[in-house]
Design an enzyme around this catalytic site. Sequence first.
Site, PDB file in Angstrom:
ATOM      1  N   TRP A 199       0.807  -1.221   0.000  1.00  8.95           N
ATOM      2  CA  TRP A 199       0.000   0.000   0.000  1.00  8.95           C
ATOM      3  C   TRP A 199       0.839   1.268   0.000  1.00  8.95           C
ATOM      4  O   TRP A 199       0.488   2.256  -0.645  1.00  8.95           O
ATOM      5  CB  TRP A 199      -0.986   0.004   1.178  1.00  8.95           C
ATOM      6  N   ASP A 228      -0.906   6.655   6.360  1.00  6.82           N
ATOM      7  CA  ASP A 228      -2.078   5.895   5.902  1.00  6.82           C
ATOM      8  C   ASP A 228      -2.397   4.865   6.984  1.00  6.82           C
ATOM      9  O   ASP A 228      -1.809   3.785   7.032  1.00  6.82           O
ATOM     10  CB  ASP A 228      -1.763   5.212   4.563  1.00  6.82           C
ATOM     11  N   LYS A 283     -12.080  -1.110   7.420  1.00  2.00           N
ATOM     12  CA  LYS A 283     -11.316  -2.025   8.263  1.00  2.00           C
ATOM     13  C   LYS A 283     -11.751  -1.898   9.721  1.00  2.00           C
ATOM     14  O   LYS A 283     -12.304  -2.824  10.270  1.00  2.00           O
ATOM     15  CB  LYS A 283      -9.815  -1.768   8.121  1.00  2.00           C
TER      16      LYS A 283
HETATM   17  C1  PLP Z   1      -7.456  -1.122   2.340  1.00  5.06           C
HETATM   18  C2  PLP Z   1      -6.321  -0.210   2.275  1.00  5.06           C
HETATM   19  C3  PLP Z   1      -6.229   0.783   1.280  1.00  5.06           C
HETATM   20  C4  PLP Z   1      -7.236   0.909   0.168  1.00  5.06           C
HETATM   21  O1  PLP Z   1      -8.448   1.416   0.618  1.00  5.06           O
HETATM   22  P1  PLP Z   1      -9.603   1.771  -0.445  1.00  5.06           P
HETATM   23  O2  PLP Z   1     -10.627   2.430   0.426  1.00  5.06           O
HETATM   24  O3  PLP Z   1     -10.077   0.488  -1.045  1.00  5.06           O
HETATM   25  O4  PLP Z   1      -9.033   2.701  -1.445  1.00  5.06           O
HETATM   26  C5  PLP Z   1      -5.146   1.629   1.321  1.00  5.06           C
HETATM   27  N1  PLP Z   1      -4.209   1.543   2.269  1.00  5.06           N
HETATM   28  C6  PLP Z   1      -4.268   0.602   3.236  1.00  5.06           C
HETATM   29  C7  PLP Z   1      -3.204   0.540   4.274  1.00  5.06           C
HETATM   30  C8  PLP Z   1      -5.322  -0.299   3.262  1.00  5.06           C
HETATM   31  O5  PLP Z   1      -5.370  -1.247   4.220  1.00  5.06           O
END
Ligand code: PLP
Length: 362
Positions: A102, A174, A198
């Site tokens: 990511w 993030d 999540k």
């Molecule tokens: C799930 C996730 C994403 C992507 O999220 P979306 O809402 O599907 O764009 C980005 N970064 C991390 C760390 C994630 O776990």
Amino acid sequence: MSTIYNFNPGPAILPKEVLLEIKNNFLNWNHSKSSIIEISHRSSKFIEFTLQAEKNLRYILNIPENYYILFCHGGARGQFSAIPLNLTKKFIKPDYINSGYWSLCAAKEAKKYCNPNIINVRKFTQDNKVYIQSIQNWKVSYKNTYLHYCPNETIEGIEIFEEPFLKNKIIIGDFSSTILSRQINIDKYGMIYACAQKNIGPAGITLVIIRNDLLGSVSYQTPSILDYQLLAQSNSMLNTPSVFSWYVAGLVFKWIKELGGLDFIEKNNKKKARILYKYLHSTGFYKNYIVPINQSRMNITFHLQKKELTDLFVKMAEKNRLYGLKGHSLVGGIRASIYNAMPIKGIKHLINFMKFFEKKFG
Ligand SMILES: *Cc1c(COP(=O)(O)O)cnc(C)c1O
């Protein structure tokens, strides 16, 4: 219906209490005589709800007054674009830490708007285990700019618990898969963000927490719905938000507060992860390839020594009420995502199944 344990990485498990509250109030939300998905986002009842949700979030995450809380569109990936668009006019050639899928994804998206300095911090020990360099050894640029990193790599199961302090850097994190799982010191960051699906609620809103002095230097071509200044001015209602996702997020914030806040949640998460990793370390049949200090508390990954049994493991686990354990196709193996709502009972059930499976096929 017998309960299943949902180990999906996202969309993911939500607290039973929250699901029941949604169900019980669905057709007549807050005495409105309509359901939550049919009311105006500008109705006084919903606005009141969002203000309370923000208040609860500010309380549980201890967010200082000089930070805006924004509820955005576009998921975490949307932020991969929003960040450079909002910030690179002021902060040139940002640093992007690469610790896994990511964080690299964010860096690649940033390349559309700027020239990021990508820094690999993922290394291997002599016995081939993954570790993340300690932050003071990150080879960051000398530029006064922002630094983007991902404290929990959801796919690989790598977590960085150390909080960054780097001179002349605005830190952006993030936190998609670790938000609300533990205490963080917001004032160490210029901005943190997380998609909802999540640990927050259903997909559809994205949480951004940003220090107010970082607003206002947006690039000219930025779409209005990604412009932090406009979002702050409109209380995240520049256009129609996902009312339902926002509502569920508000219920989850309240659930956390009533349970005893992040102190309680963190203690519980530590315990859950400890039990599972302890078991993993005790067997040669399953193997985790990450050094202990970087083992994720939310996404626990492992491989079967006999790789050919992986699909059978997933299939039999499902028959035993353990869902969503298949690892991401990039890394294979097994991934147990054990977000806040996963009860200890679910972890114990998983371990019992793993013991049974080893006995049968080991
Ligand atoms: C799930 C996730 C994403 C992507 O999220 P979306 O809402 O599907 O764009 C980005 N970064 C991390 C760390 C994630 O776990």
